[in-house]
Motif scaffolding. Structure first.
Motif, PDB file in Angstrom:
ATOM      1  N   GLN A  17       7.611  -5.454 -13.435  1.00 34.96           N
ATOM      2  CA  GLN A  17       8.370  -6.547 -12.783  1.00 34.96           C
ATOM      3  C   GLN A  17       8.181  -7.965 -13.798  1.00 34.96           C
ATOM      4  OE1 GLN A  17       9.979  -6.976  -9.851  1.00 34.96           O
ATOM      5  NE2 GLN A  17       9.957  -4.808  -9.555  1.00 34.96           N
ATOM      6  N   TRP A  18       6.988  -7.884 -14.630  1.00 37.16           N
ATOM      7  CA  TRP A  18       6.854  -8.860 -15.284  1.00 37.16           C
ATOM      8  C   TRP A  18       7.693  -9.098 -16.491  1.00 37.16           C
ATOM      9  CZ3 TRP A  18       4.864  -9.396 -20.311  1.00 37.16           C
ATOM     10  CH2 TRP A  18       4.588 -10.659 -20.868  1.00 37.16           C
ATOM     11  N   ARG A  19       7.926  -7.794 -17.213  1.00 40.97           N
ATOM     12  CA  ARG A  19       8.944  -7.940 -18.086  1.00 40.97           C
ATOM     13  C   ARG A  19      10.273  -7.887 -17.434  1.00 40.97           C
ATOM     14  NH1 ARG A  19       6.940  -2.144 -20.874  1.00 40.97           N
ATOM     15  NH2 ARG A  19       4.921  -2.969 -21.989  1.00 40.97           N
ATOM     16  N   GLU A  20      10.779  -7.645 -16.625  1.00 40.91           N
ATOM     17  CA  GLU A  20      11.923  -7.888 -16.031  1.00 40.91           C
ATOM     18  C   GLU A  20      12.268  -9.384 -15.706  1.00 40.91           C
ATOM     19  OE1 GLU A  20      12.758  -5.605 -12.487  1.00 40.91           O
ATOM     20  OE2 GLU A  20      12.827  -3.625 -13.752  1.00 40.91           O
ATOM     21  N   ALA A  21      11.130 -10.015 -15.113  1.00 40.87           N
ATOM     22  CA  ALA A  21      11.279 -11.455 -14.877  1.00 40.87           C
ATOM     23  C   ALA A  21      11.327 -12.213 -16.119  1.00 40.87           C
ATOM     24  CB  ALA A  21       9.892 -11.746 -14.077  1.00 40.87           C
ATOM     25  N   GLY A  22      10.615 -11.555 -17.326  1.00 44.69           N
ATOM     26  CA  GLY A  22      10.786 -12.486 -18.593  1.00 44.69           C
ATOM     27  C   GLY A  22      12.370 -12.375 -19.175  1.00 44.69           C
ATOM     28  N   ILE A  23      12.819 -10.863 -18.964  1.00 41.19           N
ATOM     29  CA  ILE A  23      14.341 -10.753 -19.584  1.00 41.19           C
ATOM     30  C   ILE A  23      15.152 -11.653 -18.702  1.00 41.19           C
ATOM     31  CG2 ILE A  23      15.968  -8.980 -19.542  1.00 41.19           C
ATOM     32  CD1 ILE A  23      13.790  -6.793 -20.376  1.00 41.19           C
ATOM     33  N   ARG A  24      15.026 -11.514 -17.448  1.00 44.29           N
ATOM     34  CA  ARG A  24      16.129 -12.279 -16.649  1.00 44.29           C
ATOM     35  C   ARG A  24      15.834 -13.756 -17.102  1.00 44.29           C
ATOM     36  NH1 ARG A  24      14.274  -8.935 -12.307  1.00 44.29           N
ATOM     37  NH2 ARG A  24      12.768 -10.371 -11.671  1.00 44.29           N
ATOM     38  N   GLU A  25      14.839 -14.380 -17.347  1.00 45.06           N
ATOM     39  CA  GLU A  25      14.629 -15.674 -17.738  1.00 45.06           C
ATOM     40  C   GLU A  25      15.384 -16.116 -19.008  1.00 45.06           C
ATOM     41  OE1 GLU A  25      11.038 -19.112 -18.434  1.00 45.06           O
ATOM     42  OE2 GLU A  25      10.536 -17.007 -18.210  1.00 45.06           O
ATOM     43  N   ARG A  26      15.139 -14.903 -20.206  1.00 47.31           N
ATOM     44  CA  ARG A  26      15.563 -15.179 -21.362  1.00 47.31           C
ATOM     45  C   ARG A  26      17.194 -15.070 -21.100  1.00 47.31           C
ATOM     46  NH1 ARG A  26      11.512 -11.916 -23.111  1.00 47.31           N
ATOM     47  NH2 ARG A  26      12.866 -10.010 -23.169  1.00 47.31           N
ATOM     48  N   GLN A  27      17.680 -14.337 -20.374  1.00 40.72           N
ATOM     49  CA  GLN A  27      19.137 -14.142 -20.115  1.00 40.72           C
ATOM     50  C   GLN A  27      19.618 -15.398 -19.544  1.00 40.72           C
ATOM     51  OE1 GLN A  27      19.660 -10.475 -17.707  1.00 40.72           O
ATOM     52  NE2 GLN A  27      19.549  -9.020 -19.627  1.00 40.72           N
ATOM     53  N   GLY A  28      18.943 -16.040 -18.484  1.00 42.84           N
ATOM     54  CA  GLY A  28      19.345 -17.124 -17.870  1.00 42.84           C
ATOM     55  C   GLY A  28      19.653 -18.431 -19.139  1.00 42.84           C
ATOM     56  N   LYS A  29      18.712 -18.379 -19.830  1.00 50.05           N
ATOM     57  CA  LYS A  29      18.682 -19.502 -20.778  1.00 50.05           C
ATOM     58  C   LYS A  29      19.980 -19.104 -21.895  1.00 50.05           C
ATOM     59  CE  LYS A  29      13.641 -20.524 -20.926  1.00 50.05           C
ATOM     60  NZ  LYS A  29      12.430 -20.777 -21.656  1.00 50.05           N
ATOM     61  N   GLU A  30      19.939 -17.782 -21.876  1.00 52.31           N
ATOM     62  CA  GLU A  30      21.051 -17.578 -23.053  1.00 52.31           C
ATOM     63  C   GLU A  30      22.286 -17.856 -22.599  1.00 52.31           C
ATOM     64  OE1 GLU A  30      20.842 -13.628 -24.227  1.00 52.31           O
ATOM     65  OE2 GLU A  30      19.297 -13.823 -25.626  1.00 52.31           O
ATOM     66  N   ALA A  31      22.555 -17.659 -20.999  1.00 49.29           N
ATOM     67  CA  ALA A  31      23.784 -17.902 -20.259  1.00 49.29           C
ATOM     68  C   ALA A  31      23.899 -19.506 -20.212  1.00 49.29           C
ATOM     69  CB  ALA A  31      23.822 -17.269 -19.038  1.00 49.29           C
ATOM     70  N   GLU A  32      22.742 -20.140 -20.014  1.00 50.39           N
ATOM     71  CA  GLU A  32      23.125 -21.879 -19.923  1.00 50.39           C
ATOM     72  C   GLU A  32      23.554 -22.167 -21.726  1.00 50.39           C
ATOM     73  OE1 GLU A  32      19.416 -23.446 -18.916  1.00 50.39           O
ATOM     74  OE2 GLU A  32      19.546 -22.642 -16.845  1.00 50.39           O
ATOM     75  N   GLY A  33      23.026 -21.483 -22.376  1.00 52.26           N
ATOM     76  CA  GLY A  33      23.353 -22.011 -23.941  1.00 52.26           C
ATOM     77  C   GLY A  33      24.979 -21.861 -24.068  1.00 52.26           C
ATOM     78  N   ILE A  34      25.381 -20.542 -23.874  1.00 46.73           N
ATOM     79  CA  ILE A  34      26.716 -20.047 -24.034  1.00 46.73           C
ATOM     80  C   ILE A  34      27.594 -21.183 -22.903  1.00 46.73           C
ATOM     81  CG2 ILE A  34      28.180 -18.143 -23.667  1.00 46.73           C
ATOM     82  CD1 ILE A  34      26.205 -16.255 -24.194  1.00 46.73           C
ATOM     83  N   LEU A  35      27.108 -21.209 -21.922  1.00 50.46           N
ATOM     84  CA  LEU A  35      27.926 -22.138 -21.066  1.00 50.46           C
ATOM     85  C   LEU A  35      28.111 -23.572 -21.274  1.00 50.46           C
ATOM     86  CD1 LEU A  35      29.730 -22.441 -18.304  1.00 50.46           C
ATOM     87  CD2 LEU A  35      27.194 -23.044 -17.232  1.00 50.46           C
ATOM     88  N   GLU A  36      26.808 -23.873 -22.022  1.00 55.88           N
ATOM     89  CA  GLU A  36      27.186 -25.432 -22.651  1.00 55.88           C
ATOM     90  C   GLU A  36      27.991 -25.428 -24.002  1.00 55.88           C
ATOM     91  OE1 GLU A  36      26.364 -29.301 -23.144  1.00 55.88           O
ATOM     92  OE2 GLU A  36      25.728 -28.017 -21.409  1.00 55.88           O
ATOM     93  N   LYS A  37      27.776 -24.160 -24.695  1.00 56.07           N
ATOM     94  CA  LYS A  37      28.574 -24.194 -25.999  1.00 56.07           C
ATOM     95  C   LYS A  37      29.991 -24.029 -25.414  1.00 56.07           C
ATOM     96  CE  LYS A  37      29.314 -21.590 -29.961  1.00 56.07           C
ATOM     97  NZ  LYS A  37      28.721 -20.489 -30.873  1.00 56.07           N
ATOM     98  N   SER A  38      30.321 -23.281 -24.419  1.00 62.04           N
ATOM     99  CA  SER A  38      31.915 -23.451 -23.751  1.00 62.04           C
ATOM    100  C   SER A  38      32.318 -24.626 -23.426  1.00 62.04           C
ATOM    101  CB  SER A  38      31.933 -22.242 -22.642  1.00 62.04           C
ATOM    102  OG  SER A  38      31.310 -20.656 -23.514  1.00 62.04           O
ATOM    103  N   ARG A  39      31.302 -25.332 -22.734  1.00 61.42           N
ATOM    104  CA  ARG A  39      31.913 -26.729 -22.180  1.00 61.42           C
ATOM    105  C   ARG A  39      32.048 -27.559 -23.432  1.00 61.42           C
ATOM    106  NH1 ARG A  39      27.536 -27.402 -19.619  1.00 61.42           N
ATOM    107  NH2 ARG A  39      28.214 -26.313 -17.482  1.00 61.42           N
TER     108      ARG A  39
END
Length: 518
Positions: A24-46
């Motif tokens: 669970q802890w690993r999955e939570a870290g993965i989800r956190e990293r994916q969220g940050k990457e998504a926010e970066g991609i979204l910001e770049k796209s914006r």
């Protein structure tokens, strides 16, 4: 037992729980990293979307500005075209109005002429009726007095009428001749002379060519150049024709513009003296000679003005006066003729108590219309008047120039004085001459014209072709017919020949009665 239970149950369960929480802890870290990457991609796209939108707005603004500029240019071009078309329409309308005015004026003149002809026809009809009545009365009187037959009376009457008619016709012809001589002859000769000099028509050899002397046929070859390129370059630069024939030691330059012909002559002499003859050198020498000729023209005009002691004139008038130095009328230099007319004008104006300065200016400028080319249409007096008016001369001077050939009415004394001074200068002995061949041909033509009439026995051209002495047979030509013969010969001379001044026709009818005293 409990230890075994713990070992068998609790420990695996604890391991499973620990693995679960680790996952669970690993999955939570993965989800956190994916969220940050998504926010970066979204910001770049914006940011990319904002950049694209900004570029699109800039491109749209540029396209809009370019379209507006093109539209304004098209609108300005259309306005300019409309202005040109409107100006052309205005010019055509003015031309049509002037033509209509001329037509109305000519129609009025024709109407007046028609009325005069109608009145003259009525007068002729009345005179014919009176003549018929007189004929009847005369016939009756002759029959009563002489007791002659009707045929004899008719013959006597016809003879008398013939004699009276011949006398009346001779008097009328003499009156018409005296009235027309002062106007028609000189004007016709000047019109022909000016027209020939201002345009490319028939012209004598001396006034349309210039001869340049050269040494040897080698120089002719250098003037011609390879495949004639030097001649073509010279003709293109000067506007005259180069004639190279079998005549030894001479090159002939032919052209009707005397200024161009003089430029060509001086340029050819410079090229021959320099020895370097090729197209580039020809263009250089002709350009230099043209500049020097402009200075010569200006200097000749200034010298004429200074010689007469006049105030400075407009520079364009001085240039036109300078161009008159290269034009001739019956071999008389027109600039010298104009100066002579101005001096005569000054003398006559001083005698009459009128403005001497205005008289000099009118006399000097009276032939300035001859300096322009055939591109300016109209008689040289009218053209000259328009030119001097354009450059600020007074109305008296303008009218003196325009009216010296009676093409417009004289409004002052200057027009009459210019006409008189012009005639005096032109008729001065030695002022105007002609070539030997032209003189011989004119004398032969004069004698041939005189011999072409019946009753003529001999013809002699006297006083250098200015008088034609005609001997007639007295039995073939009567005294009344002699005057008519003189008029007919003079009319044929006017229609056939071209000559300066006037030619006097003299008819000699001699009757010799011989008897002997024994």
């Amino acid at each position: 037992m409990s230890s075994q239970i713990i070992a068998d149950v609790v420990l695996p369960l604890a391991g499973m729980a620990a693995g679960y929480w680790v996952r669970q802890w690993r999955e939570a870290g993965i989800r956190e990293r994916q969220g940050k990457e998504a926010e970066g991609i979204l910001e770049k796209s914006r940011r990319e979307a904002d950049s694209i939108l900004r570029d699109a707005r800039l491109a749209a603004n540029e396209e809009s500005l370019k379209a507006r500029t093109d539209s304004e240019q098209m609108t300005a071009a259309r306005h300019k075209e409309h202005a040109v078309v409107e100006q052309r329409l205005i010019t055509r309308e003015d031309l049509v109005n002037r033509q209509l005015e001329n037509l109305v004026r000519e129609e009025k003149i024709l109407r007046d002429d028609k009325e005069q002809l109608t009145e003259k026809a009525s007068a002729v009809d009345r005179l014919q009726g009176q003549a018929q009545d007189l004929v009847c009365q005369r016939r009756t009187q002759l029959a009563q007095v002489s007791k002659m037959t009707e045929a004899e009376v008719r013959a006597a009457f016809l003879k008398q009428v013939e004699q009276e008619s011949l006398g009346d016709a001779a008097k009328l012809s003499q009156h018409i001749l005296e009235e027309a001589k002062a106007r028609a002859e000189e004007q016709a000769r000047k019109i022909i002379s000016v027209s020939i000099q201002r345009y490319a028509g028939q012209h004598s050899f001396e006034t349309s060519t210039a001869t340049v002397n050269i040494k040897g046929d080698e120089m002719k070859g250098r003037i011609i150049g390879r495949e004639g390129r030097n001649i073509r370059a010279f003709e293109a630069a000067t506007g005259v024709t180069v004639l190279i024939d079998d005549t030894p030691g001479a090159v002939v330059l032919s052209g009707f513009d005397p200024v161009r012909r003089e430029i060509a002559r001086e340029a050819m002499e410079s090229l021959i003296l320099d020895g370097r003859i090729h197209p580039a050198r020809i263009e250089e020498v002709v350009a230099k000679t043209s500049q020097e000729m402009d200075g010569v023209i200006l200097r000749n005009g200034e010298e004429a003005v200074m010689k007469l002691g006049l105030a400075p004139m407009h520079v364009e008038l001085i240039k036109l006066l300078g161009r008159l130095h290269f034009r001739h009328s019956f071999s008389q230099n027109i600039l010298q003729h104009s100066v002579e007319v101005a001096q005569l004008m000054a003398l006559m104006a001083a005698e009459l108590g009128t403005d001497v300065v205005a008289a000099k200016r009118a006399g000097l400028l009276h032939d300035i219309g001859k300096a322009v080319t055939h591109e300016v249409e109209g008689p040289h007096a009218i053209v000259g008047a328009e030119i001097v008016q354009r450059y600020g001369e007074s109305e008296a001077v303008v009218n003196g120039v325009a009216s010296h050939h009676n093409e417009v009415p004289c409004t002052g004394l200057l027009g009459i004085l210019v006409s008189a001074a012009d005639a005096i200068s032109a008729s001065r002995p030695g002022a105007r001459s002609e070539t030997v061949m032209t003189y011989i041909k004119r004398v032969e033509d004069l004698e041939r014209i005189g011999m072409s009439f019946p009753g003529v026995e001999k013809c002699f051209a006297l006083q250098a072709g200015r008088e034609l002495r005609v001997m007639v047979t007295p039995t073939a030509v009567t005294d009344e017919q002699a005057y008519m013969l003189a008029r007919n010969i003079a009319r044929k001379v006017e229609d056939t020949l071209q000559y300066p001044g006037q030619i006097r026709v003299t008819i000699v009818r001699e009757t010799r009665c011989v008897d002997y005293a024994k």
